[in-house]
Design a protein around this motif. Structure first.
Motif, mmCIF file in Angstrom:
data_model
loop_
_atom_site.group_PDB
_atom_site.id
_atom_site.type_symbol
_atom_site.label_atom_id
_atom_site.label_comp_id
_atom_site.label_asym_id
_atom_site.label_seq_id
_atom_site.Cartn_x
_atom_site.Cartn_y
_atom_site.Cartn_z
ATOM 1 N N ARG A 1 16.595 9.555 12.821
ATOM 2 C CA ARG A 1 16.926 9.369 11.531
ATOM 3 C C ARG A 1 16.801 7.865 10.974
ATOM 4 N NH1 ARG A 1 22.109 12.206 10.093
ATOM 5 N NH2 ARG A 1 22.945 11.034 11.749
ATOM 6 N N GLN A 2 17.152 7.173 12.019
ATOM 7 C CA GLN A 2 17.204 5.712 11.959
ATOM 8 C C GLN A 2 18.140 5.380 11.041
ATOM 9 O OE1 GLN A 2 13.070 4.562 10.565
ATOM 10 N NE2 GLN A 2 12.745 3.765 12.673
ATOM 11 N N ILE A 3 19.513 6.054 10.994
ATOM 12 C CA ILE A 3 20.494 6.196 10.170
ATOM 13 C C ILE A 3 21.227 4.806 10.346
ATOM 14 C CG2 ILE A 3 22.241 7.176 11.777
ATOM 15 C CD1 ILE A 3 21.497 8.059 8.087
ATOM 16 N N ASP A 4 21.139 4.187 11.468
ATOM 17 C CA ASP A 4 21.834 2.930 11.858
ATOM 18 C C ASP A 4 20.999 1.695 11.634
ATOM 19 O OD1 ASP A 4 24.522 1.513 12.258
ATOM 20 O OD2 ASP A 4 23.624 1.179 14.235
ATOM 21 N N GLY A 5 19.984 1.659 10.769
ATOM 22 C CA GLY A 5 19.051 0.559 10.288
ATOM 23 C C GLY A 5 18.357 0.663 9.052
ATOM 24 N N ILE A 6 17.394 -0.003 8.942
ATOM 25 C CA ILE A 6 16.795 0.110 7.525
ATOM 26 C C ILE A 6 15.592 1.016 7.599
ATOM 27 C CG2 ILE A 6 17.653 -2.239 6.986
ATOM 28 C CD1 ILE A 6 14.827 -3.310 7.162
ATOM 29 N N GLY A 7 15.027 1.449 8.654
ATOM 30 C CA GLY A 7 13.840 2.201 8.833
ATOM 31 C C GLY A 7 14.108 3.584 7.719
ATOM 32 N N GLY B 1 -3.359 -1.665 8.073
ATOM 33 C CA GLY B 1 -3.979 -2.116 6.955
ATOM 34 C C GLY B 1 -3.238 -2.063 5.885
ATOM 35 N N ASN B 2 -2.164 -1.090 5.400
ATOM 36 C CA ASN B 2 -1.228 -0.994 4.449
ATOM 37 C C ASN B 2 -0.480 -2.239 4.396
ATOM 38 O OD1 ASN B 2 -1.800 1.135 2.463
ATOM 39 N ND2 ASN B 2 -1.930 2.539 4.255
ATOM 40 N N MET B 3 0.152 -2.247 5.623
ATOM 41 C CA MET B 3 1.045 -3.512 5.632
ATOM 42 C C MET B 3 0.256 -4.737 5.709
ATOM 43 S SD MET B 3 4.224 -2.651 6.233
ATOM 44 C CE MET B 3 5.118 -3.976 7.028
ATOM 45 N N CYS B 4 -0.615 -4.762 6.000
ATOM 46 C CA CYS B 4 -1.584 -6.213 5.826
ATOM 47 C C CYS B 4 -1.869 -6.317 4.341
ATOM 48 C CB CYS B 4 -2.971 -5.946 6.405
ATOM 49 S SG CYS B 4 -3.884 -7.494 6.355
ATOM 50 N N SER B 5 -1.888 -5.368 3.386
ATOM 51 C CA SER B 5 -2.074 -5.843 2.165
ATOM 52 C C SER B 5 -0.898 -6.508 1.370
ATOM 53 C CB SER B 5 -2.341 -4.393 1.367
ATOM 54 O OG SER B 5 -1.225 -3.745 1.326
ATOM 55 N N GLY B 6 0.133 -6.581 2.232
ATOM 56 C CA GLY B 6 1.505 -7.181 1.632
ATOM 57 C C GLY B 6 1.390 -8.511 2.359
ATOM 58 N N VAL B 7 0.549 -8.767 3.275
ATOM 59 C CA VAL B 7 0.646 -10.297 3.902
ATOM 60 C C VAL B 7 0.214 -11.363 2.890
ATOM 61 C CG1 VAL B 7 -0.240 -11.595 5.618
ATOM 62 C CG2 VAL B 7 0.393 -9.340 6.354
ATOM 63 N N GLY C 1 0.779 -1.153 0.033
ATOM 64 C CA GLY C 1 -0.042 0.053 -0.102
ATOM 65 C C GLY C 1 0.930 1.255 0.133
ATOM 66 N N THR C 2 0.644 2.209 1.014
ATOM 67 C CA THR C 2 1.442 3.387 0.915
ATOM 68 C C THR C 2 2.414 3.336 2.331
ATOM 69 O OG1 THR C 2 -0.261 4.489 2.450
ATOM 70 C CG2 THR C 2 -0.345 4.702 -0.031
ATOM 71 N N SER C 3 2.770 2.233 2.669
ATOM 72 C CA SER C 3 3.756 1.623 4.053
ATOM 73 C C SER C 3 4.887 1.031 3.213
ATOM 74 C CB SER C 3 3.012 1.086 4.912
ATOM 75 O OG SER C 3 2.090 2.015 5.491
ATOM 76 N N LYS C 4 5.925 0.865 4.100
ATOM 77 C CA LYS C 4 7.013 0.095 3.554
ATOM 78 C C LYS C 4 7.452 -0.553 5.021
ATOM 79 C CE LYS C 4 10.650 2.097 1.803
ATOM 80 N NZ LYS C 4 11.537 2.747 0.892
ATOM 81 N N GLY C 5 7.885 -1.703 4.842
ATOM 82 C CA GLY C 5 8.469 -2.324 6.289
ATOM 83 C C GLY C 5 9.068 -3.682 6.112
ATOM 84 N N LEU C 6 9.362 -4.354 7.230
ATOM 85 C CA LEU C 6 9.962 -5.480 7.088
ATOM 86 C C LEU C 6 8.840 -6.635 7.216
ATOM 87 C CD1 LEU C 6 13.237 -5.445 9.326
ATOM 88 C CD2 LEU C 6 13.007 -5.871 6.967
ATOM 89 N N LYS D 1 7.709 -0.146 9.832
ATOM 90 C CA LYS D 1 6.602 -1.271 10.162
ATOM 91 C C LYS D 1 7.196 -2.616 9.923
ATOM 92 C CE LYS D 1 3.048 2.388 9.333
ATOM 93 N NZ LYS D 1 1.531 2.293 8.706
ATOM 94 N N VAL D 2 6.713 -3.295 10.761
ATOM 95 C CA VAL D 2 7.158 -4.628 10.894
ATOM 96 C C VAL D 2 5.786 -5.633 10.632
ATOM 97 C CG1 VAL D 2 8.386 -6.543 11.781
ATOM 98 C CG2 VAL D 2 9.368 -4.296 11.969
ATOM 99 N N ALA D 3 5.558 -6.576 9.777
ATOM 100 C CA ALA D 3 4.655 -7.571 9.516
ATOM 101 C C ALA D 3 5.150 -8.914 10.070
ATOM 102 C CB ALA D 3 3.881 -7.697 8.168
ATOM 103 N N VAL D 4 4.606 -9.658 11.110
ATOM 104 C CA VAL D 4 5.359 -10.843 11.632
ATOM 105 C C VAL D 4 4.302 -11.944 11.157
ATOM 106 C CG1 VAL D 4 6.026 -12.229 13.225
ATOM 107 C CG2 VAL D 4 6.523 -9.654 13.501
ATOM 108 N N VAL D 5 4.452 -12.833 10.314
ATOM 109 C CA VAL D 5 3.625 -13.905 9.657
ATOM 110 C C VAL D 5 3.817 -15.266 9.805
ATOM 111 C CG1 VAL D 5 2.536 -14.551 7.584
ATOM 112 C CG2 VAL D 5 3.345 -12.150 7.903
#
Length: 454
Positions: A56-62, A105-111, A21-26, A70-74
């Motif tokens: 800034r989340q410069i030391d990670g992928i955020g 819901g946006n992250m859910c659309s990738g599940v 959707g309009t989100s991005k995450g792991l 955001k994170v989706a755990v499946v």
């Protein structure tokens, strides 16, 4: 004698980064995280780069915003009639905490696509004569204990089709349409659609940001997630004239959200509500303006035609983790569409179908009826039947199940979200929300291992 600091240990988690959707995450397999959710904070904060309160989340992928942290755990589901379980995690930006209180819901659309791509939902190959088909993936969201059914296109070999001509506001490129159906969304965290039993009410805000005490009209609704819907016409003139991301506007918005959380029973005090930024969510609602009513901001297929230029029902500005959202949460679309569909709410009265002067407040409405049985029970056989697929013809649904379908259009800063809202009459409870369907697109961006230190 100097003590040599102990070296940290490098860890890794197999992961997929997706735009959903309009989100991005792991997107992660639950088996790759600690068994207890209470132990998830350390690895997820480190992986996204939020440790040490790094905005800034410069030391990670955020990506330094709530929509990219955001994170989706499946995991495979053991629930009858359900394919996978999905837990949403909002990783704070600039703070050292995670929030599991609501769904995204946006992250859910990738599940659904992720589950098929990872082999969690097997798809038999199609006959040689067929080029593609749609597959329904049944997802149980553990945050809200609700069922979501996603309709995903797969090709002749059973692989997810990502490319297509469908467009959504907030994403520049097109993709394959994914239909996301939120089944029986009412009462996701509170047990009822209107937790206070009122369709609209007033909240008094005292001494915030140097603004004189004032009262504002709201609808407190729980559909897919709990929301505080604010009638912007009742905000003080000073706040209406301020940019929505100005310090005073942010302070006022957060104060209203916290007071709404207490009224909804999600927090005992405003201090406790301040500690949970993910729920309830705040949405400002106003009458649609002409510039936001036509197709230049609309989503849909490239050749959407007349439908894309249909006027919007309401204009909204959503907040996410204390900041204005660049578009609209998918669960926000469900909550807003549910409110527009229900008489007496702020959203219903501000919609294009109610352009007359505001009627008196409806504080005397009867208490909210109990939530209808979850469709999950029907899937398990407890209700003596199964639910129709979201892709069934509308004529069948209307004739067989007494469903009334309505497309509700929500204008936001990035475009217009269209929500297909299904309601049905109930002899005991009156009108109930059967489901809300929103179309999204999603794309797998990379796969591998996220490295972090402990």
């Amino acid at each position: 004698m100097a003590v040599t600091p102990k070296r940290r240990t490098r860890r890794s988690i197999p992961a997929v980064l997706m735009r959903a959707g309009t989100s991005k995450g792991l997107f992660l397999h639950r088996a790759h995280l600690p068994p207890s959710e209470s132990d998830w904070a350390a690895p997820l904060l480190a992986a996204m780069g939020s440790r040490y309160h790094d905005a800034r989340q410069i030391d990670g992928i955020g990506g330094a915003s709530s929509v990219t942290s955001k994170v989706a755990v499946v995991s495979p589901s053991r629930r009858p009639g359900v394919d996978v379980d999905y837990t949403f995690v909002q990783v704070a930006v600039g703070d050292d905490n995670i929030d599991l209180t609501g769904n995204c819901g946006n992250m859910c659309s990738g599940v659904g696509p992720f589950a098929i791509q990872e082999g969690l939902v097997p798809v038999p190959p199609l006959p040689a004569s067929a080029a593609s088909r749609s597959v329904d993936v049944r997802i149980f969201n553990t945050n809200t204990e609700r069922l979501i059914v996603e309709t995903v296109e797969v090709d002749e070999d059973g692989y997810v089709v990502e490319d297509g001509s469908y467009r959504i506001p907030g994403v520049k490129g097109p993709g394959s349409e994914i239909k996301v159906a939120f089944m029986d969304p009412a009462g996701s965290m509170t047990g009822s659609l209107f937790p206070t039993g009122k369709r609209s009410e007033w909240i008094r805000v005292d001494g915030v940001g140097g603004v004189s005490p004032f009262s504002v009209e709201v609808t407190l609704i729980d559909a897919a997630n709990p929301f505080v819907l604010v009638n912007t016409e009742t905000l003080p003139a000073l706040i209406q004239s301020q940019p929505r991301d100005s310090p005073i506007s942010l302070e006022v918005a957060e104060s209203i959200r916290q007071l709404g959380a207490v009224r909804m029973g999600l927090a005992t005090t405003v201090e406790a509500a301040a500690l949970v930024r993910g729920t309830p969510k705040l949405v400002y609602v106003s009458r649609p303006t002409p510039s936001l009513q036509r197709g230049s901001l609309s989503g849909g297929a490239l050749d959407a035609g007349d439908e894309a230029s249909a006027p919007a029902d309401v204009q909204i500005l959503a907040y996410s983790m204390g900041r204005p959202h660049p578009s609209l949460q998918l669960t926000g679309g469900v909550g807003m569409a549910s409110a527009v569909a229900m008489e007496g709410t702020v959203a219903n009265r501000l919609s294009k179908r109610n352009k007359t002067a505001l009627p008196p407040l409806m504080d005397g409405l009867p208490p909210t009826p109990r939530r209808t049985p979850s469709p999950f029970s029907a899937l398990a056989g407890d209700e003596g039947g199964t639910l129709p697929s979201p892709s069934e013809p509308s004529e069948t649904l209307q004739n067989t199940h007494g469903i009334i379908k309505r497309n509700i259009r929500l204008a936001h800063s990035s475009g217009v979200m269209e929500v297909e809202t299904w309601t049905r009459a109930d002899s005991e409870d009156g009108l109930v929300i059967d489901r809300c369907i929103v179309s999204r697109t999603a794309r797998r961006l990379f796969e591998g291992n996220v490295l972090y230190y402990t």
